[in-house]
Design a protein around this motif. Structure first.
Motif, mmCIF file in Angstrom:
data_model
loop_
_atom_site.group_PDB
_atom_site.id
_atom_site.type_symbol
_atom_site.label_atom_id
_atom_site.label_comp_id
_atom_site.label_asym_id
_atom_site.label_seq_id
_atom_site.Cartn_x
_atom_site.Cartn_y
_atom_site.Cartn_z
ATOM 1 N N ASP A 1 -4.838 -9.222 -3.605
ATOM 2 C CA ASP A 1 -4.004 -10.308 -5.110
ATOM 3 C C ASP A 1 -3.292 -8.912 -5.417
ATOM 4 O OD1 ASP A 1 -4.421 -11.707 -6.744
ATOM 5 O OD2 ASP A 1 -4.835 -10.462 -8.133
ATOM 6 N N ALA A 2 -3.673 -7.141 -5.539
ATOM 7 C CA ALA A 2 -2.350 -5.894 -6.181
ATOM 8 C C ALA A 2 -1.975 -6.904 -5.297
ATOM 9 C CB ALA A 2 -2.892 -5.324 -6.465
ATOM 10 N N TRP B 1 -0.171 -8.771 -3.380
ATOM 11 C CA TRP B 1 -0.046 -9.923 -3.121
ATOM 12 C C TRP B 1 0.454 -10.640 -4.638
ATOM 13 C CZ3 TRP B 1 1.823 -12.145 0.852
ATOM 14 C CH2 TRP B 1 0.598 -11.765 2.344
ATOM 15 N N THR B 2 0.580 -9.630 -6.034
ATOM 16 C CA THR B 2 1.289 -10.092 -6.905
ATOM 17 C C THR B 2 1.516 -8.822 -8.082
ATOM 18 O OG1 THR B 2 -0.918 -9.207 -8.016
ATOM 19 C CG2 THR B 2 -0.244 -11.774 -7.207
ATOM 20 N N ARG C 1 0.859 -5.747 -8.758
ATOM 21 C CA ARG C 1 0.473 -5.194 -10.060
ATOM 22 C C ARG C 1 0.065 -3.730 -9.819
ATOM 23 N NH1 ARG C 1 0.542 -8.515 -14.488
ATOM 24 N NH2 ARG C 1 -0.200 -10.374 -13.612
ATOM 25 N N SER D 1 -7.276 -3.169 -11.813
ATOM 26 C CA SER D 1 -6.047 -3.965 -11.254
ATOM 27 C C SER D 1 -5.096 -3.596 -13.060
ATOM 28 C CB SER D 1 -5.644 -5.337 -10.962
ATOM 29 O OG SER D 1 -4.952 -5.520 -11.257
#
Length: 166
Positions: free
Chosen positions: A3-4, A6-7, A9, A63
């Motif tokens: 997720d980090a 892809w986003t 972050r 995150s």
């Protein structure tokens, strides 16, 4: 972690590595994930530039709200290829001169010379690592050089012969 990536972050991670200090903490910007031989690796930019981290060695991950942009000229595939080439170069710090039976040659991926012994030079990581690797070949290898490795192999085989009453 994905997720980090892809986003875009940043994350704070606590990581276990092979050299001291064994545990480190870092704020990194995850550029991508790579799967190699069943293991996941994180490629991330941090305080010391772009580094590679084994995902299974990440002890803690948080995150962050910080967002980042991957540079336009960053190519994950090219970075990974360069990382592997550098890793291999650092891994093999020396070489050993060995004689191999046809079976020994086959087991380490060397083309045998005829049906007798084959003499070849092979890259080694260290004396300690090569000691264990060559012992696995048993009687299918004779270490000729370096002398330190040959002496260690000889000492181990003497100890084994004594232990087994030979």
């Amino acid at each position: 972690m994905a997720d980090a990536v892809w986003t875009r972050r940043a994350v704070h991670l606590r990581y276990r590595r092979w050299r001291a200090p064994e545990e480190i903490e870092r704020r990194v910007e995850p550029y991508g994930l790579v799967l190699k031989a069943g293991r996941w690796y994180l490629v991330a930019n941090g305080p010391h530039g772009i580094r590679t981290y084994r995902v299974d060695q990440i002890l803690e991950l948080q995150s962050l709200e910080d967002r980042f942009t991957v540079p336009d000229d960053f190519d994950l595939a090219a970075h990974w290829k360069g990382h592997l080439e550098d890793f291999r170069a650092r891994l093999h710090t020396g070489e050993a001169l060995v004689r191999l039976t046809p079976e020994g040659a086959r087991r380490i991926g060397v083309t045998p010379e005829g049906d007798g012994w084959t003499e070849t030079r092979v890259p080694i990581e260290s004396i300690d690592h090569a000691h264990g690797e060559f012992l696995r070949l048993g009687a299918d290898v004779e270490v000729m050089a370096p002398a330190e490795l040959r002496d260690r192999i000889a000492a181990t085989t003497r100890t084994l012969a004594t232990r087994y009453g030979v």
